[in-house]
Design an enzyme around this catalytic site. Structure first.
Site, PDB file in Angstrom:
ATOM      1  N   ASP A   1       0.752  -1.006  -0.004  1.00  0.00           N
ATOM      2  CA  ASP A   1      -0.257  -0.444  -0.464  1.00  0.00           C
ATOM      3  C   ASP A   1       1.168   1.711  -0.147  1.00  0.00           C
ATOM      4  O   ASP A   1       1.852   1.393  -0.727  1.00  0.00           O
ATOM      5  CB  ASP A   1      -1.209   0.000   1.310  1.00  0.00           C
ATOM      6  CG  ASP A   1      -0.182  -0.443   2.290  1.00  0.00           C
ATOM      7  OD1 ASP A   1       1.130   0.422   2.359  1.00  0.00           O
ATOM      8  OD2 ASP A   1      -0.781  -0.487   3.643  1.00  0.00           O
ATOM      9  N   SER A   2       0.402   2.024   0.501  1.00  0.00           N
ATOM     10  CA  SER A   2       0.924   3.632   0.456  1.00  0.00           C
ATOM     11  C   SER A   2       2.740   3.364   1.252  1.00  0.00           C
ATOM     12  O   SER A   2       3.508   4.523   0.641  1.00  0.00           O
ATOM     13  CB  SER A   2       0.356   4.776   1.385  1.00  0.00           C
ATOM     14  OG  SER A   2      -0.381   4.005   2.721  1.00  0.00           O
ATOM     15  N   ILE A   3       2.697   2.765   2.266  1.00  0.00           N
ATOM     16  CA  ILE A   3       4.667   2.874   2.555  1.00  0.00           C
ATOM     17  C   ILE A   3       4.531   2.245   1.998  1.00  0.00           C
ATOM     18  O   ILE A   3       6.164   1.995   2.010  1.00  0.00           O
ATOM     19  CB  ILE A   3       3.539   1.403   4.170  1.00  0.00           C
ATOM     20  CG1 ILE A   3       2.602   2.401   5.191  1.00  0.00           C
ATOM     21  CG2 ILE A   3       4.582   1.325   5.218  1.00  0.00           C
ATOM     22  CD1 ILE A   3       2.719   1.682   6.116  1.00  0.00           C
TER      23      ILE A   3
END
Lengths: 247, 247
Positions: free
Chosen positions: A10-12
């Protein structure tokens, strides 16, 4: 030519090539050895990730599969029902099943690919409040809690155990360090430069233990000090590289 | 699936995914759009780079060529004859010919590939002395001079003009800023975080002007806010992605 690592998450993961990011640090660590391929999708949960699998890890192809992949979902799945980010919520049982589907798909792509599960990081609820406050939004109740992230982390680790895969318990690892709330998290959820360094270190440890130790892997093309300036062909021939005679 | 940029060069390219590096920053800028592939070879000059061409840019292959490449050599070619690093020296006329050979090979790989020539950065001679002093080596005379780097830069720009290619005059650009010697160079030759930022900005400008503007390029897979949580298939079908029904 070079082996590939794929960072799937995901965004991480998507942000892992930003300043001090763990993905960029991996690309640097393996700079002459492996291509580190970024497949991070901000805001995605494990349910939506399933739609990407046939594209990112295509089956029935003659292209070489990646030699390793990180699977790093859960931070969005753990968003609480009935709170601001509930649209991203995925029930923990489904999260677990989705992780298994991802792993099984990757197994089908390549049985020998190293698959590493990473748990979501811990949540600093006050950090989340401050983040939303800064954009003019007042959270009555947090959209994520550390306790809930911990439940997803636990389930992620269970999948790893059940499927006999290496894993990184980021949720626990980060909380071992005093001040983790702001030392490792920039907004209560995403990583600071120091938080990124924790992920880089852990991924490097797991990859190294699984046979991808950068000090032992071959580098592509001779180090420049091994090139004889009076006979450069030699060094390249030794590495089974045809000389650029045709050029 | 995704287009590729290849960064082809010497140590200033190889190190471009280190902390604050320009390559990592490009990968971050194009994080959902382009794979930024690192092909940097520390210590290499343009002569040795020729040996790599058939491997990094293979001809007679059915694989998709990269859509753009940076060609960033010259810092080692410009090492002075009769000084500490003379083994890396390449005469400037040969440097120019080698750049043309590289460009012509890339043209053969793909006529439409964007090819961007980057000049070597300026040299801070005192910075080089300090670097060698720190490792116990006293330089009587510098192994590189800024003047000589400038001659190579000028010739690099001439190749770009002759071959009608975009170029980045890093040698001049950096020297426009007061204090460039230590603001942009960490050891008189390699880049600081701020020096990396200059390269990132310039490459981004040239790429954007040539049709690779990140705000206008398509991103792979829908942004998470465009996914209807009650009917996620829809968003993926709209993007011509088959649903992961088989999984």
């Amino acid at each position: 030519m070079r082996p590939q690592f794929i960072l799937f998450g995901d965004s991480i993961t998507q942000q892992s090539f930003s300043h001090g990011g763990w993905g960029a640090a991996l690309a640097d660590t393996y700079s002459r050895q492996v291509d580190v391929i970024l497949r991070g999708y901000s805001g995605y949960n494990s349910r939506w990730a399933l739609f990407l699998l046939p594209h990112i890890f295509p089956l029935n192809t003659s292209t070489k599969p990646p030699v390793a992949a990180t699977i790093f979902f859960g931070a969005n799945d753990a968003a609480l029902l009935g709170r601001l980010k509930e649209r991203q919520h995925v029930p923990v049982e489904e999260y677990k099943e989705n992780l298994k589907k991802i792993v099984n798909h990757l197994k089908e792509r390549s049985p020998t690919m190293l698959k590493v599960l990473i748990t979501p990081p811990p949540i600093h609820e006050e950090g989340r409040r401050a983040f939303f406050r800064a954009s003019g939004e007042i959270l009555e109740l947090p959209e994520r809690t550390n306790e809930m992230a911990g439940i997803y982390a636990k389930n992620c680790l269970e999948v790893a155990r059940e499927m006999d895969l290496p894993s990184i318990d980021l949720w626990s690892k980060m909380q071992e360090v005093e001040g983790w709330q702001t030392k490792f998290l920039s907004d209560g959820l995403h990583l600071t430069v120091e938080g990124n360094a924790v992920v880089h270190k852990e991924v490097l440890r797991v990859f190294s233990e699984a046979g991808f130790c950068p000090t032992e892997m071959p580098s592509d093309f001779p180090p420049h000090l091994e090139i004889n300036e009076n006979n450069p062909e030699e060094a390249f021939e030794q590495q089974h590289c045809s000389a650029a005679a045709a050029i």
